[in-house]
Scaffold this motif. Structure first.
Motif, mmCIF file in Angstrom:
data_model
loop_
_atom_site.group_PDB
_atom_site.id
_atom_site.type_symbol
_atom_site.label_atom_id
_atom_site.label_comp_id
_atom_site.label_asym_id
_atom_site.label_seq_id
_atom_site.Cartn_x
_atom_site.Cartn_y
_atom_site.Cartn_z
ATOM 1 N N SER A 1 0.872 -1.194 -0.186
ATOM 2 C CA SER A 1 -0.749 -0.277 -0.126
ATOM 3 C C SER A 1 1.021 1.253 0.297
ATOM 4 C CB SER A 1 -0.887 -0.021 1.191
ATOM 5 O OG SER A 1 -0.054 -0.068 2.674
ATOM 6 N N LEU A 2 2.515 0.783 0.078
ATOM 7 C CA LEU A 2 3.162 2.372 0.521
ATOM 8 C C LEU A 2 3.422 2.650 -0.589
ATOM 9 C CD1 LEU A 2 4.268 4.111 1.921
ATOM 10 C CD2 LEU A 2 6.964 2.928 1.608
ATOM 11 N N ILE B 1 10.555 6.862 5.778
ATOM 12 C CA ILE B 1 9.544 5.927 6.118
ATOM 13 C C ILE B 1 9.802 5.870 8.073
ATOM 14 C CG2 ILE B 1 7.881 3.655 7.288
ATOM 15 C CD1 ILE B 1 8.498 3.068 3.709
ATOM 16 N N ALA B 2 9.474 6.482 9.146
ATOM 17 C CA ALA B 2 10.393 6.852 10.658
ATOM 18 C C ALA B 2 8.645 5.100 11.355
ATOM 19 C CB ALA B 2 9.314 7.661 10.774
ATOM 20 N N CYS B 3 9.358 4.168 11.715
ATOM 21 C CA CYS B 3 9.177 3.282 12.833
ATOM 22 C C CYS B 3 9.395 3.717 14.449
ATOM 23 C CB CYS B 3 9.832 1.816 12.101
ATOM 24 S SG CYS B 3 9.671 1.785 10.323
ATOM 25 N N CYS B 4 7.890 4.055 14.821
ATOM 26 C CA CYS B 4 7.592 3.458 16.834
ATOM 27 C C CYS B 4 8.031 2.322 16.719
ATOM 28 C CB CYS B 4 6.631 5.273 16.141
ATOM 29 S SG CYS B 4 6.924 6.698 15.700
ATOM 30 N N SER B 5 9.506 2.590 17.409
ATOM 31 C CA SER B 5 8.898 0.349 17.694
ATOM 32 C C SER B 5 10.298 0.567 17.783
ATOM 33 C CB SER B 5 8.480 -0.116 16.166
ATOM 34 O OG SER B 5 9.824 0.301 15.218
ATOM 35 N N GLY B 6 10.849 -1.009 18.086
ATOM 36 C CA GLY B 6 12.028 -0.967 17.915
ATOM 37 C C GLY B 6 12.531 -1.915 17.170
ATOM 38 N N GLY C 1 10.108 -5.261 3.447
ATOM 39 C CA GLY C 1 8.313 -4.890 2.685
ATOM 40 C C GLY C 1 8.880 -4.192 1.121
ATOM 41 N N LEU C 2 9.821 -3.341 1.192
ATOM 42 C CA LEU C 2 10.034 -2.390 0.467
ATOM 43 C C LEU C 2 11.032 -3.300 -0.826
ATOM 44 C CD1 LEU C 2 11.713 1.251 1.681
ATOM 45 C CD2 LEU C 2 9.538 0.415 0.831
ATOM 46 N N ALA C 3 11.736 -4.288 -0.136
ATOM 47 C CA ALA C 3 12.395 -5.431 -1.243
ATOM 48 C C ALA C 3 11.312 -6.041 -1.960
ATOM 49 C CB ALA C 3 13.105 -6.294 -0.261
ATOM 50 N N LYS C 4 10.600 -6.152 -1.815
ATOM 51 C CA LYS C 4 8.915 -6.767 -2.639
ATOM 52 C C LYS C 4 8.792 -6.813 -3.899
ATOM 53 C CE LYS C 4 8.036 -10.052 1.628
ATOM 54 N NZ LYS C 4 7.736 -11.512 1.080
ATOM 55 N N LYS C 5 8.791 -5.265 -3.775
ATOM 56 C CA LYS C 5 7.950 -4.784 -4.639
ATOM 57 C C LYS C 5 8.718 -4.324 -5.986
ATOM 58 C CE LYS C 5 6.853 -0.446 -1.695
ATOM 59 N NZ LYS C 5 5.003 -0.424 -2.535
ATOM 60 N N LYS C 6 8.043 -4.491 -6.892
ATOM 61 C CA LYS C 6 8.936 -4.230 -8.544
ATOM 62 C C LYS C 6 10.478 -3.683 -8.835
ATOM 63 C CE LYS C 6 4.243 -6.269 -10.065
ATOM 64 N NZ LYS C 6 3.007 -6.715 -11.522
ATOM 65 N N ASP C 7 10.108 -2.753 -8.331
ATOM 66 C CA ASP C 7 10.769 -1.598 -8.082
ATOM 67 C C ASP C 7 11.697 -0.802 -6.838
ATOM 68 O OD1 ASP C 7 8.835 -0.230 -6.739
ATOM 69 O OD2 ASP C 7 9.357 1.396 -7.146
ATOM 70 N N ALA C 8 11.829 -2.199 -6.329
ATOM 71 C CA ALA C 8 12.701 -2.395 -4.823
ATOM 72 C C ALA C 8 13.798 -1.796 -5.371
ATOM 73 C CB ALA C 8 13.028 -4.099 -4.279
ATOM 74 N N ALA C 9 14.952 -1.455 -6.301
ATOM 75 C CA ALA C 9 15.557 -1.168 -5.946
ATOM 76 C C ALA C 9 15.552 0.398 -6.113
ATOM 77 C CB ALA C 9 16.526 -1.392 -7.447
#
Length: 509
Positions: free
Chosen positions: A191-192, A200-205, A215-223
């Motif tokens: 969805s991104l 992309i800011a991860c409020c987490s560990g 997730g970004l690596a799974k995109k067709k335009d991953a690079a």
């Protein structure tokens, strides 16, 4: 005094109208007056605020007078968040220090008598130039809040300590809560819109950052996705190594300020192949005592960071070993060479821009140069049997926790992982000294610590049916796996643009 034309015998006076004598350029004023008793001055590294009214009153962040104070205050440019002129009033937003581990959004507001709006706007632009330098202003940030991470306080930490800093900086914010494990992978992959966000800011560990990268690596335009969008971590979980390395802090508010001012930084990514699966690692991989101390003590989270020490001592006393066959593609094998590589990078000036070309939309992940764990061992790799292995730890960043600078020579984008190997049959006293050396920043120098920079490896556990393998702090099956570095594939934000916020291997104080 003779004129310039008369003083220069080689100059034709008849041509003086084509080459007039140089005139002195008047420097624009660094001071902006705010009435008769107040002014703002652009200092060397700070904004100097002079207000004689402060002799009688102090303004808090809400503009309410409270107590007596000095007539001047100094606000570091790094802490300046925004400034603007609206209807003859200037408002300057900044991050006010509250002790050493916290800042809060504050502002100054003054009515200006000077009617030269061109001068005022130019002055504000100069202030923002000094405040942001090469960093992008008004970043477009997709915020992912993990309400289950750490002690379940991420959402509260975001609204109290992070959101006000982003808002005062005029960042564009889109907030979404993750609902379950793996949700951040789905968001980043499906969805991104990578054209709509800078960060992309991860409020987490560290776990949500691991999911976002994958997730970004799974995109067709991953690079393209991994190059365009910077992934950052805002420390709201139990493991905050990414923030420690890139922001220099585990404080949510200080990390938010660091993100606002952060410079785009290329980050090496590591492909992990295990069975038929390929995943991306950004932080570390471990087999042996470190993996077991982390993953096998999950039931002791109530002990905090002490659970790691407890797990280490239990296994040290038992002299636990983790036999494995290890094949490595070395890049730098001696500590002297490693120090030279680090020193050369540290001596460089911070970059003024990210000069990597943005990949086209039809390019996915890079092909694996060395194949997968299922392929024959590549030529040129050194295969060694480690029958007494105690610890195998490969890091892409320096800090693994606030008091554990395991990889002091690590660099964000040198095309290498830093690898530590330690035998499991060292004396118990040596093991304890090793643990203490990590906190004292002398770990790198220990003679029994085998430290190297590598670009790929394969590890095959043996004589052990069950065990622990950690990838970025996440448990994976106890099976052979192979790792390969992709230089500068990912993007993060850092304070320097090319170094981690960790003490290097040659720095002792």
């Amino acid at each position: 005094m003779a004129s310039t034309a008369e003083a220069d015998p080689f100059r034709d006076p008849s041509l003086s109208h084509l080459n007039p004598p140089p005139t002195r350029q008047e420097e624009p004023s660094s001071t902006l007056a705010a009435g008769k008793n107040a002014s703002f001055t652009l200092g060397t590294d700070s904004l100097i605020v002079l207000d004689e009214g402060l002799l009688d009153k102090k303004w808090n962040c809400c503009g309410i007078a409270s107590s007596k104070n000095k007539t001047t205050r100094s606000i570091p440019f790094f802490n300046i968040l925004w400034a603007e002129l609206v209807d003859d009033e200037i408002t300057i937003h900044y991050a006010e220090s509250i002790g050493k581990e916290k800042v809060r959004a504050a502002y100054l507001n003054y009515e200006l008598e000077k009617s030269d709006t061109t001068f005022i706007n130019n002055w504000i632009e100069r202030l923002l130039d000094r405040a942001y330098g090469a960093s992008q202003r008004r970043k477009r940030i997709k915020v992912l809040v993990n309400p289950f991470g750490g002690k379940g306080s991420a959402q509260k930490l975001y609204h109290k300590h992070i959101s006000p800093i982003f808002t005062a900086s005029r960042c564009e914010i889109d907030v979404e809560k993750t609902q379950y494990s793996g949700h951040a992978v789905e968001i980043a992959a499906e969805s991104l819109d990578t054209e709509a966000y800078d960060v992309i800011a991860c409020c987490s560990g560290d776990g949500v950052a691991h999911e976002v990268f994958n997730g970004l690596a799974k995109k067709k335009d991953a690079a393209r996705a991994l190059a365009k969008v910077a992934v950052v971590q805002l420390p709201c979980g139990s493991g905050n190594a990414m923030s420690l390395n890139l922001n220099g802090t585990a404080s949510p508010s200080l990390a938010a300020l660091a993100v606002v001012k952060g410079l785009r930084t290329p980050l090496d990514m590591v492909s992990i192949t295990q069975g038929d699966k390929r995943t991306m690692s950004f932080l570390s991989q471990s087999v042996g005592i470190v993996a077991e101390c982390d993953l096998a003590t999950e039931h002791l989270r109530w002990m905090g960071s002490a659970r790691f020490t407890y797990g280490f001592l239990v296994r040290l006393i038992g002299k636990t070993i983790y036999p494995a066959d290890i094949a490595i593609k070395f890049e730098h094998e001696t500590k002297k060479d490693i120090c030279a590589v680090y020193s050369a990078e540290a001596a460089k000036s911070p970059p003024t821009h990210d000069d990597r070309p943005v990949p086209s939309p039809d390019i996915g992940l890079p092909e694996l140069k060395y194949g997968t764990i299922n392929d024959p061992l590549p030529e040129g790799w050194l295969l060694t049997s480690h029958d007494k292995l105690g610890n195998f730890y490969a890091g892409n960043m320096a800090y693994m926790s606030s008091d554990a600078n395991f990889f002091p020579a690590a660099l964000p984008s040198d095309g290498c992982m830093d690898l530590v190997r330690i035998d499991g049959n060292v004396k118990r006293t040596t093991g304890i000294k090793t643990l203490l050396a990590v906190e004292n920043h002398t770990f790198f120098d220990l003679p029994h610590v085998n430290y190297s920079k590598i670009s790929a490896y394969r590890i095959i556990p043996k004589n052990q049916a069950q065990g622990y393998i950690s990838i970025d702090g996440e448990r994976v099956p106890f099976e052979p796996f192979q790792a390969e570095v992709h230089r500068g594939l990912g993007t993060v934000l850092s304070r320097t643009g090319h170094l981690y916020e960790a003490r290097g291997p040659m720095q002792r104080s």
